[in-house]
Scaffold this motif. Sequence first.
Motif, short mmCIF file in Angstrom:
data_model
loop_
_atom_site.label_atom_id
_atom_site.label_comp_id
_atom_site.label_asym_id
_atom_site.label_seq_id
_atom_site.Cartn_x
_atom_site.Cartn_y
_atom_site.Cartn_z
N PRO A 11 1.91 2.40 -8.94
CA PRO A 11 2.03 3.69 -9.65
C PRO A 11 0.68 4.32 -9.97
CG PRO A 11 3.53 2.07 -10.59
CD PRO A 11 2.64 1.33 -9.64
N ALA A 12 -0.30 3.50 -10.36
CA ALA A 12 -1.61 4.04 -10.70
C ALA A 12 -2.36 4.53 -9.47
CB ALA A 12 -2.45 2.99 -11.43
N ALA A 13 -2.07 3.96 -8.30
CA ALA A 13 -2.77 4.32 -7.07
C ALA A 13 -2.06 5.43 -6.29
CB ALA A 13 -2.92 3.09 -6.17
N LEU A 14 -0.99 6.00 -6.85
CA LEU A 14 -0.18 6.97 -6.12
C LEU A 14 -0.97 8.18 -5.62
CD1 LEU A 14 3.37 7.24 -7.73
CD2 LEU A 14 2.75 6.64 -5.38
N PRO A 15 -1.87 8.79 -6.41
CA PRO A 15 -2.58 9.97 -5.88
C PRO A 15 -3.34 9.68 -4.59
CG PRO A 15 -2.85 9.84 -8.25
CD PRO A 15 -2.17 8.57 -7.83
N GLY A 16 -4.11 8.58 -4.56
CA GLY A 16 -4.83 8.23 -3.34
C GLY A 16 -3.88 7.84 -2.21
N TYR A 17 -2.78 7.18 -2.58
CA TYR A 17 -1.80 6.76 -1.58
C TYR A 17 -1.14 7.96 -0.92
CZ TYR A 17 2.16 4.15 0.39
OH TYR A 17 3.10 3.59 1.23
N VAL A 18 -0.77 8.97 -1.72
CA VAL A 18 -0.14 10.16 -1.17
C VAL A 18 -1.12 10.91 -0.26
CG1 VAL A 18 0.82 12.43 -1.77
CG2 VAL A 18 1.50 10.40 -3.05
N SER A 19 -2.39 10.96 -0.65
CA SER A 19 -3.39 11.59 0.22
C SER A 19 -3.49 10.84 1.54
CB SER A 19 -4.75 11.61 -0.48
OG SER A 19 -4.71 12.39 -1.66
N GLY A 20 -3.43 9.51 1.48
CA GLY A 20 -3.45 8.72 2.71
C GLY A 20 -2.22 8.97 3.56
N LEU A 21 -1.06 9.17 2.92
CA LEU A 21 0.16 9.46 3.68
C LEU A 21 0.05 10.80 4.40
CD1 LEU A 21 3.00 8.31 1.24
CD2 LEU A 21 2.00 7.07 3.16
#
Length: 296
Positions: free
Chosen positions: A207-217
């Motif tokens: 949950p805390a890493a979601l912003p970077g994860y969404v950018s990676g997606l």
Amino acid sequence: MASTDTNAKDGNDLAGLEAGLDALESVQTGRTPLRDTLTQKVLPPVVAVLLVLAVWQLLVSSGVADDPSKLPAPSDVWDELRQAWLQGTLHEYVWTSVSRGLLGFLMALAIGTPLGLVVARVKFVRAAIGPVLSGLQSLPSVAWVPPAVIWLGLNNQMMYAVILLGAVPSIANGLVSGVDQVPPLFLRAGRTLGATGLKGTWHIVMPAALPGYVSGLKQGWAFAWRSLMAAEIIASSPDLGVGLGQLLENGRNNSSMSMVFLAILLILIVGIAIDLLIFSPLERWVLRSRGLLVRS
């Protein structure tokens, strides 16, 4: 008496300050009026498209190109689109590429997510694989098409292999970047509450890493789509069907610039549509859940 008035004044000031801070922290959840939505979100891209069409027609009418066949008019591209629609082949072009792209992206997601977590959380793996992922991300996707054809032949497996090699590094690196930005306080609080191992990864890290994860997606989808187009342009076979990349190559082989422009426009439209329908709402949800999106 004066002391009482002073205390009352201080209390009122403190209450006013707290009310002001609460007002700053509150998030407006009222929906944007339809008129504002049309004006702010729909009208600008429509105007931009109309301007592009106007400039395009102006260039054709002014005879900028030495050979008129090298720069078709918008009406010629429209006729090509209409003909493909009447023949029933337009949806086949789009569906062939979209189905491959989405399935390949889902496979890349299933591989890139655990790979990114392992790279982010295990120092030895990060030191060994991290530079390789960064190098693969910078490698042009078209470079994987020749070896994939030699290894797997002209089939859908070759297409998916090229998509995976293009998208997995972007998804993994995006998740690694997101995990690196997780505040250490969150991890310590999670350990204190007993969230360790997989439980801590699921409830704290992800949950805390979601912003970077969404950018990676988002970047992973862009690489997946580009990789697929490169594979379809280079590798052609009757068994593969005709996707948008193959349509572009067919236009080149037939010296039909209207078909080439049609393929380019369809590739752009599909890429933009996937972003608007999937990734933009996902990104807004992430921002809204963190109180960073003022209006929904």
